[in-house]
Design a protein around this motif. Structure first.
Motif, short mmCIF file in Angstrom:
data_model
loop_
_atom_site.label_atom_id
_atom_site.label_comp_id
_atom_site.label_asym_id
_atom_site.label_seq_id
_atom_site.Cartn_x
_atom_site.Cartn_y
_atom_site.Cartn_z
N THR A 1 0.83 -1.21 0.00
CA THR A 1 0.00 0.00 0.00
C THR A 1 0.87 1.26 0.00
O THR A 1 0.53 2.24 -0.66
CB THR A 1 -0.92 0.01 1.23
OG1 THR A 1 -0.15 0.02 2.42
CG2 THR A 1 -1.83 -1.21 1.24
N ALA A 2 1.98 1.23 0.72
CA ALA A 2 2.85 2.41 0.77
C ALA A 2 3.46 2.70 -0.60
O ALA A 2 3.56 3.86 -1.01
CB ALA A 2 3.95 2.22 1.81
N TYR A 3 3.85 1.65 -1.30
CA TYR A 3 4.43 1.86 -2.63
C TYR A 3 3.41 2.48 -3.58
O TYR A 3 3.73 3.42 -4.34
CB TYR A 3 4.93 0.53 -3.21
CG TYR A 3 5.61 0.69 -4.55
CD1 TYR A 3 6.97 0.97 -4.64
CD2 TYR A 3 4.88 0.58 -5.74
CE1 TYR A 3 7.59 1.13 -5.86
CE2 TYR A 3 5.48 0.75 -6.97
CZ TYR A 3 6.85 1.02 -7.03
OH TYR A 3 7.46 1.20 -8.26
N PHE B 1 -17.17 -0.76 -0.86
CA PHE B 1 -15.84 -0.22 -0.59
C PHE B 1 -15.32 -0.91 0.66
O PHE B 1 -16.06 -1.17 1.61
CB PHE B 1 -15.90 1.30 -0.35
CG PHE B 1 -15.95 2.11 -1.61
CD1 PHE B 1 -14.79 2.33 -2.36
CD2 PHE B 1 -17.15 2.66 -2.05
CE1 PHE B 1 -14.84 3.07 -3.52
CE2 PHE B 1 -17.20 3.41 -3.21
CZ PHE B 1 -16.04 3.62 -3.96
N ALA B 2 -14.03 -1.23 0.67
CA ALA B 2 -13.40 -1.87 1.82
C ALA B 2 -12.02 -1.26 2.02
O ALA B 2 -11.49 -0.58 1.13
CB ALA B 2 -13.29 -3.38 1.60
N VAL B 3 -11.45 -1.50 3.17
CA VAL B 3 -10.09 -1.05 3.47
C VAL B 3 -9.26 -2.24 3.87
O VAL B 3 -9.65 -3.02 4.76
CB VAL B 3 -10.07 0.01 4.59
CG1 VAL B 3 -8.63 0.34 5.00
CG2 VAL B 3 -10.79 1.28 4.14
N ILE B 4 -8.10 -2.39 3.21
CA ILE B 4 -7.17 -3.47 3.52
C ILE B 4 -5.92 -2.86 4.14
O ILE B 4 -5.49 -1.77 3.74
CB ILE B 4 -6.84 -4.29 2.25
CG1 ILE B 4 -6.04 -5.54 2.60
CG2 ILE B 4 -6.10 -3.45 1.23
CD1 ILE B 4 -5.82 -6.46 1.39
N GLN B 5 -5.36 -3.54 5.13
CA GLN B 5 -4.18 -3.02 5.84
C GLN B 5 -3.05 -4.04 5.75
O GLN B 5 -3.19 -5.18 6.20
CB GLN B 5 -4.52 -2.76 7.31
CG GLN B 5 -3.34 -2.30 8.17
CD GLN B 5 -3.79 -1.95 9.58
OE1 GLN B 5 -4.39 -0.91 9.81
NE2 GLN B 5 -3.52 -2.84 10.52
N ASP B 6 -1.92 -3.61 5.17
CA ASP B 6 -0.73 -4.46 5.19
C ASP B 6 0.29 -3.85 6.14
O ASP B 6 -0.01 -2.92 6.89
CB ASP B 6 -0.18 -4.69 3.77
CG ASP B 6 0.35 -3.42 3.11
OD1 ASP B 6 0.46 -2.38 3.80
OD2 ASP B 6 0.68 -3.47 1.91
N ALA B 7 1.52 -4.34 6.11
CA ALA B 7 2.54 -3.88 7.05
C ALA B 7 2.92 -2.42 6.85
O ALA B 7 3.48 -1.79 7.75
CB ALA B 7 3.79 -4.76 6.95
N THR B 8 2.58 -1.86 5.68
CA THR B 8 3.02 -0.50 5.38
C THR B 8 1.91 0.54 5.48
O THR B 8 2.17 1.74 5.37
CB THR B 8 3.62 -0.43 3.96
OG1 THR B 8 2.59 -0.67 2.99
CG2 THR B 8 4.74 -1.45 3.80
N GLY B 9 0.67 0.11 5.68
CA GLY B 9 -0.42 1.08 5.77
C GLY B 9 -1.73 0.52 5.25
O GLY B 9 -1.90 -0.69 5.09
N LYS B 10 -2.67 1.44 4.94
CA LYS B 10 -4.00 1.05 4.52
C LYS B 10 -4.28 1.49 3.09
O LYS B 10 -3.73 2.47 2.61
CB LYS B 10 -5.06 1.65 5.45
CG LYS B 10 -5.00 1.14 6.89
CD LYS B 10 -6.07 1.78 7.75
CE LYS B 10 -6.03 1.26 9.17
NZ LYS B 10 -7.04 1.90 10.04
N MET B 11 -5.19 0.77 2.43
CA MET B 11 -5.58 1.10 1.06
C MET B 11 -7.06 0.80 0.88
O MET B 11 -7.55 -0.26 1.28
CB MET B 11 -4.76 0.26 0.06
CG MET B 11 -5.14 0.45 -1.39
SD MET B 11 -4.84 2.15 -2.00
CE MET B 11 -3.07 2.31 -1.73
N GLN B 12 -7.77 1.76 0.28
CA GLN B 12 -9.17 1.53 -0.04
C GLN B 12 -9.29 0.63 -1.26
O GLN B 12 -8.50 0.72 -2.20
CB GLN B 12 -9.88 2.85 -0.29
CG GLN B 12 -11.36 2.70 -0.67
CD GLN B 12 -12.09 4.01 -0.74
OE1 GLN B 12 -12.60 4.49 0.25
NE2 GLN B 12 -12.13 4.60 -1.94
#
Length: 508
Positions: free
Chosen positions: A39-41, A75-86
């Motif tokens: 998500t950060a990238y 709409f959903a939000v996914i969170q990985d080690a680097t942050g969140k993404m819609q």
């Protein structure tokens, strides 16, 4: 399935496992999932129309943090080690044919917040300007059987974080998931340790390892944890310090050694003490405590900049600067400044009288050094907010330290105090084996009086000193306390992933 101690949500989620299996979906698949970005990238590099062609085949994986049901599109939000993404998930993209089970049943009924999912699709910008992933397929990677605590957010910022210490410290894994700022503290801790290590390595220091299990708990005045070695049938101690082993290496010919040491002290717990903690100790041949003060200033300024981009931090509205140089004041002068008593020429009975006048408890088991330490700790320490070296301690307080070269009755020692707490302790190391034996014997006399923090005699260390140890300076940094300062945390438990807690009784 025994559901006696489960909540309604936990029962429902376990039922969903059976429904997923009935549909032929493994809720805990073992296959590799081909993640190709983070998500950060995406947030950093996606520029909309300018480079959208580079983001037409992204594959993300992470924890599902929220879902907004809009009928045939979500709409959903996914969170990985680097942050969140819609993410935008539409029924006809997930199920292009007549069978809508994957969307209507699996996605809308059997997937929950907290589940790990993988998504494939392309990046786009919504009408409100938010970078999002248009999902073309998804995969359940791990089913969560326990719901996460609810944390409210507005404009991407948490404003109702879970603050209950019992939850935060006992279930750190959940704390890290739902409280966004917690992970940042521990990322800074790693940067801090890396900066310490980088400074030392650049100076040519050698990182080493020394024993955690020891036959004699030496190197500090502290109560040890005791265990038993079954094969040898002898008592063993968890280390309270690594000092005496690092000095053995100086005897052996190394001239600068260091270790990040996990130490254990069987003592109380409070906002600045945990029974298990991390110390950085290093020892340098042919140096003294004055050189060590200069080096400490340079090191901490560099570490502060590495962690926060500047040498200053703000704690309780007070700006603290780690920029060199730091104030230097002797312990006797500090006591005189904040109590009005000059104790420099007093014997033990005189210092006991001072304790009485100051309203400080003076245990009969304590010797002169412990009494002086109590006076300084209760009446002086809290006043030193900016980094300050407290120097030239009484010899009774420092059984491993070289006598002062020009001040009788004192030793060449300093402690670094910041924000009213000690974060480092350093000596010109005692390298006279005859004098060291005498100091150990004085400690054993205190032990006989009932002082359970007095030092043991380490005969092997004395033997090592008899081979000759060069003039040496050594220091120990309380890594957890330094981290508290650099991350503006007010409790040591907030900079330890898993602080000590009273055992919890859990249902089987």
């Amino acid at each position: 399935m025994n559901t006696q101690h489960l909540s309604e949500q936990e029962i429902i989620r376990r039922q969903k496992l059976d429904e997923l299996s009935a549909l032929g979906i493994d809720p805990y698949p073992a296959a590799l999932y081909p993640v190709n970005t983070t998500t950060a990238y995406i947030r950093e590099h996606y520029k909309g129309e300018e480079n959208k062609a580079d983001f037409t085949n992204v594959c993300l994986a992470g924890r599902l943090m929220s879902i907004r049901d809009m009928g045939k599109a979500n709409f959903a939000v996914i969170q990985d080690a680097t942050g969140k993404m819609q993410c935008y998930i539409r029924q006809d993209d997930i199920c292009p044919g007549d069978d809508k089970t994957l969307f209507q049943t699996v996605w809308k009924k059997l997937i929950d917040m907290g589940d790990f999912i993988g998504i494939k699709g392309y990046v786009f910008t919504t009408k409100t300007g938010e970078t999002s992933v248009h999902v073309e397929s998804f995969t359940l990677l791990s089913k969560a059987l326990r719901p996460l605590p609810v944390v409210k957010e507005k404009d991407g910022e948490a404003f109702d974080e879970v603050t209950d210490p019992e939850f935060k410290y006992r279930q750190r894994y959940a704390d890290l998931i739902v409280n966004p700022g917690v992970k940042d503290v521990f990322l800074k801790r790693t940067r801090m340790i890396n900066a310490f290590r980088e400074f030392l390595n650049e100076q040519g220091a050698l990182e080493v390892d020394t024993p955690v299990l020891q036959s004699i708990p030496g190197g500090a005045a502290a109560r040890p944890f005791i265990t038993h070695h079954n094969a040898l049938d002898v008592p063993m101690y968890m280390r309270i310090a690594n000092e005496l082993y690092l000095k053995r290496l100086i005897v052996g010919g190394f001239e600068w050694v260091y270790e990040f040491s996990r130490n254990f002290r069987n003592e109380g717990m409070d906002r600045t003490h945990n029974p298990e903690f991390t110390i950085l100790e290093f020892y340098v041949a042919y140096k003294d405590y004055i050189w060590m003060m200069d080096t400490t200033e340079k090191m901490l300024e560099k570490v502060a900049i590495a962690v926060n981009g500047q040498p200053t931090v703000t704690i309780n509205g007070q700006e603290i600067s780690f920029k060199a140089p730091y104030r230097r004041i002797s312990m006797y002068d500090a006591i005189k400044e904040y109590t009005g008593f000059d104790i420099s020429g007093m014997d033990e009975s005189g210092i006991r009288e001072v304790c009485t006048k100051l309203g400080i408890h003076a245990d009969a088991k304590w010797g002169k050094g412990k009494l002086i330490d109590e006076i300084f700790g209760e009446k002086c320490e809290k006043h030193f907010v900016q980094p300050t070296f407290i120097t030239d301690y009484p010899v009774e307080m420092s059984p491993l330290t070289k006598k002062h070269r020009s001040k009788p009755g004192l030793v060449e020692r300093f402690e670094l105090i910041v924000n009213g707490k000690e974060i480092a302790n350093a000596y010109s190391e005692l390298n006279d084996p005859i004098e060291q034996k005498s100091r150990f014997e004085e400690q054993m006399a205190l032990m006989a009086r009932g002082d359970d923090e007095a030092m043991f005699i380490d005969h092997d260390f004395l033997r090592a000193l008899e081979y000759g140890m060069p003039p040496t300076s050594g220091i120990g940094f309380g890594i957890d306390r330094v981290c508290m300062l650099l991350t503006n945390q007010h409790s040591i438990q907030d900079v330890l992933f898993f602080p000590m807690m009273r055992p919890e009784k859990l249902h089987e």
